[in-house]
Design a protein around this motif. Structure first.
Motif, PDB file in Angstrom:
ATOM      1  N   PHE A 164      69.714  60.248 -23.550  1.00 13.38           N
ATOM      2  CA  PHE A 164      69.724  58.824 -23.856  1.00 13.38           C
ATOM      3  C   PHE A 164      70.069  58.604 -25.328  1.00 13.38           C
ATOM      4  O   PHE A 164      69.450  59.208 -26.198  1.00 13.38           O
ATOM      5  N   PRO A 165      71.026  57.740 -25.622  1.00 12.21           N
ATOM      6  CA  PRO A 165      71.221  57.316 -27.014  1.00 12.21           C
ATOM      7  C   PRO A 165      70.082  56.369 -27.396  1.00 12.21           C
ATOM      8  O   PRO A 165      69.791  55.421 -26.657  1.00 12.21           O
ATOM      9  N   ILE A 166      69.446  56.619 -28.504  1.00 10.55           N
ATOM     10  CA  ILE A 166      68.286  55.811 -28.897  1.00 10.55           C
ATOM     11  C   ILE A 166      68.673  54.353 -29.149  1.00 10.55           C
ATOM     12  O   ILE A 166      67.955  53.436 -28.772  1.00 10.55           O
ATOM     13  N   HIS A 167      69.830  54.136 -29.753  1.00 13.31           N
ATOM     14  CA  HIS A 167      70.228  52.790 -30.160  1.00 13.31           C
ATOM     15  C   HIS A 167      71.101  52.085 -29.127  1.00 13.31           C
ATOM     16  O   HIS A 167      71.687  51.052 -29.429  1.00 13.31           O
ATOM     17  N   SER A 168      71.187  52.605 -27.917  1.00 21.36           N
ATOM     18  CA  SER A 168      72.003  51.990 -26.880  1.00 21.36           C
ATOM     19  C   SER A 168      71.360  50.690 -26.401  1.00 21.36           C
ATOM     20  O   SER A 168      70.140  50.606 -26.244  1.00 21.36           O
ATOM     21  N   PRO A 169      72.157  49.652 -26.130  1.00 19.67           N
ATOM     22  CA  PRO A 169      71.581  48.422 -25.588  1.00 19.67           C
ATOM     23  C   PRO A 169      71.081  48.596 -24.158  1.00 19.67           C
ATOM     24  O   PRO A 169      70.275  47.799 -23.687  1.00 19.67           O
ATOM     25  N   ASN A 170      71.521  49.644 -23.456  1.00 17.75           N
ATOM     26  CA  ASN A 170      71.040  49.902 -22.096  1.00 17.75           C
ATOM     27  C   ASN A 170      69.651  50.519 -22.077  1.00 17.75           C
ATOM     28  O   ASN A 170      68.969  50.471 -21.054  1.00 17.75           O
ATOM     29  N   VAL A 171      69.219  51.126 -23.170  1.00 17.36           N
ATOM     30  CA  VAL A 171      67.856  51.650 -23.268  1.00 17.36           C
ATOM     31  C   VAL A 171      66.979  50.507 -23.752  1.00 17.36           C
ATOM     32  O   VAL A 171      66.982  50.138 -24.922  1.00 17.36           O
ATOM     33  N   ARG A 172      66.249  49.919 -22.805  1.00 18.79           N
ATOM     34  CA  ARG A 172      65.455  48.730 -23.122  1.00 18.79           C
ATOM     35  C   ARG A 172      64.198  49.072 -23.909  1.00 18.79           C
ATOM     36  O   ARG A 172      63.874  48.430 -24.904  1.00 18.79           O
ATOM     37  N   LYS A 173      63.454  50.086 -23.412  1.00 19.99           N
ATOM     38  CA  LYS A 173      62.146  50.365 -23.999  1.00 19.99           C
ATOM     39  C   LYS A 173      61.827  51.834 -23.813  1.00 19.99           C
ATOM     40  O   LYS A 173      62.200  52.440 -22.811  1.00 19.99           O
ATOM     41  N   VAL A 174      61.133  52.413 -24.785  1.00 17.66           N
ATOM     42  CA  VAL A 174      60.654  53.786 -24.687  1.00 17.66           C
ATOM     43  C   VAL A 174      59.155  53.747 -24.952  1.00 17.66           C
ATOM     44  O   VAL A 174      58.722  53.346 -26.024  1.00 17.66           O
ATOM     45  N   GLU A 175      58.368  54.153 -23.937  1.00 13.78           N
ATOM     46  CA  GLU A 175      56.912  54.176 -24.069  1.00 13.78           C
ATOM     47  C   GLU A 175      56.437  55.619 -24.096  1.00 13.78           C
ATOM     48  O   GLU A 175      56.892  56.430 -23.297  1.00 13.78           O
ATOM     49  N   VAL A 176      55.503  55.924 -24.992  1.00  9.74           N
ATOM     50  CA  VAL A 176      54.923  57.258 -25.049  1.00  9.74           C
ATOM     51  C   VAL A 176      53.719  57.287 -24.121  1.00  9.74           C
ATOM     52  O   VAL A 176      52.763  56.529 -24.302  1.00  9.74           O
ATOM     53  N   VAL A 177      53.779  58.154 -23.097  1.00  7.96           N
ATOM     54  CA  VAL A 177      52.692  58.271 -22.130  1.00  7.96           C
ATOM     55  C   VAL A 177      51.624  59.220 -22.647  1.00  7.96           C
ATOM     56  O   VAL A 177      50.434  58.922 -22.596  1.00  7.96           O
ATOM     57  N   ARG A 178      52.047  60.385 -23.163  1.00  7.11           N
ATOM     58  CA  ARG A 178      51.100  61.341 -23.746  1.00  7.11           C
ATOM     59  C   ARG A 178      51.812  62.166 -24.806  1.00  7.11           C
ATOM     60  O   ARG A 178      53.018  62.352 -24.757  1.00  7.11           O
ATOM     61  N   ARG A 179      51.024  62.623 -25.765  1.00  6.86           N
ATOM     62  CA  ARG A 179      51.550  63.424 -26.864  1.00  6.86           C
ATOM     63  C   ARG A 179      51.482  64.898 -26.502  1.00  6.86           C
ATOM     64  O   ARG A 179      50.517  65.346 -25.885  1.00  6.86           O
ATOM     65  N   GLY A 180      52.482  65.639 -26.884  1.00  9.44           N
ATOM     66  CA  GLY A 180      52.521  67.063 -26.581  1.00  9.44           C
ATOM     67  C   GLY A 180      52.333  67.903 -27.831  1.00  9.44           C
ATOM     68  O   GLY A 180      52.728  67.520 -28.925  1.00  9.44           O
ATOM     69  N   LYS A 181      51.723  69.081 -27.644  1.00  5.97           N
ATOM     70  CA  LYS A 181      51.510  70.011 -28.750  1.00  5.97           C
ATOM     71  C   LYS A 181      52.510  71.148 -28.608  1.00  5.97           C
ATOM     72  O   LYS A 181      52.383  71.983 -27.711  1.00  5.97           O
ATOM     73  N   VAL A 182      53.528  71.156 -29.449  1.00  3.42           N
ATOM     74  CA  VAL A 182      54.562  72.183 -29.395  1.00  3.42           C
ATOM     75  C   VAL A 182      54.845  72.686 -30.804  1.00  3.42           C
ATOM     76  O   VAL A 182      54.505  72.033 -31.788  1.00  3.42           O
ATOM     77  N   ARG A 183      55.486  73.855 -30.871  1.00  2.00           N
ATOM     78  CA  ARG A 183      55.822  74.458 -32.158  1.00  2.00           C
ATOM     79  C   ARG A 183      57.305  74.773 -32.248  1.00  2.00           C
ATOM     80  O   ARG A 183      57.718  75.646 -32.995  1.00  2.00           O
ATOM     81  N   ARG A 184      58.092  74.075 -31.476  1.00  2.00           N
ATOM     82  CA  ARG A 184      59.535  74.301 -31.461  1.00  2.00           C
ATOM     83  C   ARG A 184      60.259  72.959 -31.627  1.00  2.00           C
ATOM     84  O   ARG A 184      59.728  71.914 -31.278  1.00  2.00           O
ATOM     85  N   ALA A 185      61.482  73.026 -32.114  1.00  2.00           N
ATOM     86  CA  ALA A 185      62.294  71.823 -32.246  1.00  2.00           C
ATOM     87  C   ALA A 185      63.021  71.506 -30.950  1.00  2.00           C
ATOM     88  O   ALA A 185      63.324  70.359 -30.668  1.00  2.00           O
ATOM     89  N   LYS A 186      63.309  72.526 -30.162  1.00  2.00           N
ATOM     90  CA  LYS A 186      63.972  72.349 -28.873  1.00  2.00           C
ATOM     91  C   LYS A 186      63.173  73.100 -27.821  1.00  2.00           C
ATOM     92  O   LYS A 186      62.763  74.236 -28.042  1.00  2.00           O
ATOM     93  N   LEU A 187      62.969  72.470 -26.673  1.00  3.59           N
ATOM     94  CA  LEU A 187      62.158  73.072 -25.611  1.00  3.59           C
ATOM     95  C   LEU A 187      63.025  73.493 -24.431  1.00  3.59           C
ATOM     96  O   LEU A 187      62.676  73.267 -23.278  1.00  3.59           O
ATOM     97  N   TYR A 188      64.156  74.123 -24.708  1.00  2.00           N
ATOM     98  CA  TYR A 188      65.057  74.540 -23.645  1.00  2.00           C
ATOM     99  C   TYR A 188      64.443  75.630 -22.769  1.00  2.00           C
ATOM    100  O   TYR A 188      64.877  75.826 -21.638  1.00  2.00           O
TER     101      TYR A 188
END
Length: 113
Positions: free
Chosen positions: A73-97
């Protein structure tokens, strides 16, 4: 170059929720089907963020009926109406591939307390 920056500044959304890699988010996406428009929800774990400015994107992954689905998803796209955080995750990586190779409970991200 200044003209590009001014055009890009107009397209940037002012209110972006603060979410990080590993967070479970609910993204409201505007879907256009012919003349009709509807809002579709996509909930999953943020596994990557990349880019900056207008070109900033984030990747959300979820498992549906045993099949892994990822959407970018592009963050600034007009098609992305809203982003809600459901829960916070504890990770130590920049990418979770690495979550792509995991199945079941091993694919879960611990919750940040």
């Amino acid at each position: 170059m200044d003209a590009l920056k001014t055009i890009a500044a107009d397209s940037v959304k002012a209110e972006i929720p603060q979410f990080r890699i590993g967070d479970t988010v609910k993204v409201s996406v505007n879907i256009r089907e012919g003349q009709r428009e509807r809002i579709q929800m996509f909930e999953g774990t943020v596994i990557a963020k990349r880019g900056s400015g207008v070109a900033e994107t984030f990747t959300v992954r979820r498992v549906s009926y045993g099949v892994g689905i990822e959407r970018v998803f592009p963050i600034h796209s007009p098609n992305v109406r809203k982003v809600e955080v459901v829960r916070r995750g504890k990770v130590r990586r920049a990418k979770l591939y690495y979550l792509r190779d995991r199945v079941g409970k091993a694919a879960k991200v611990k919750e940040l307390v």
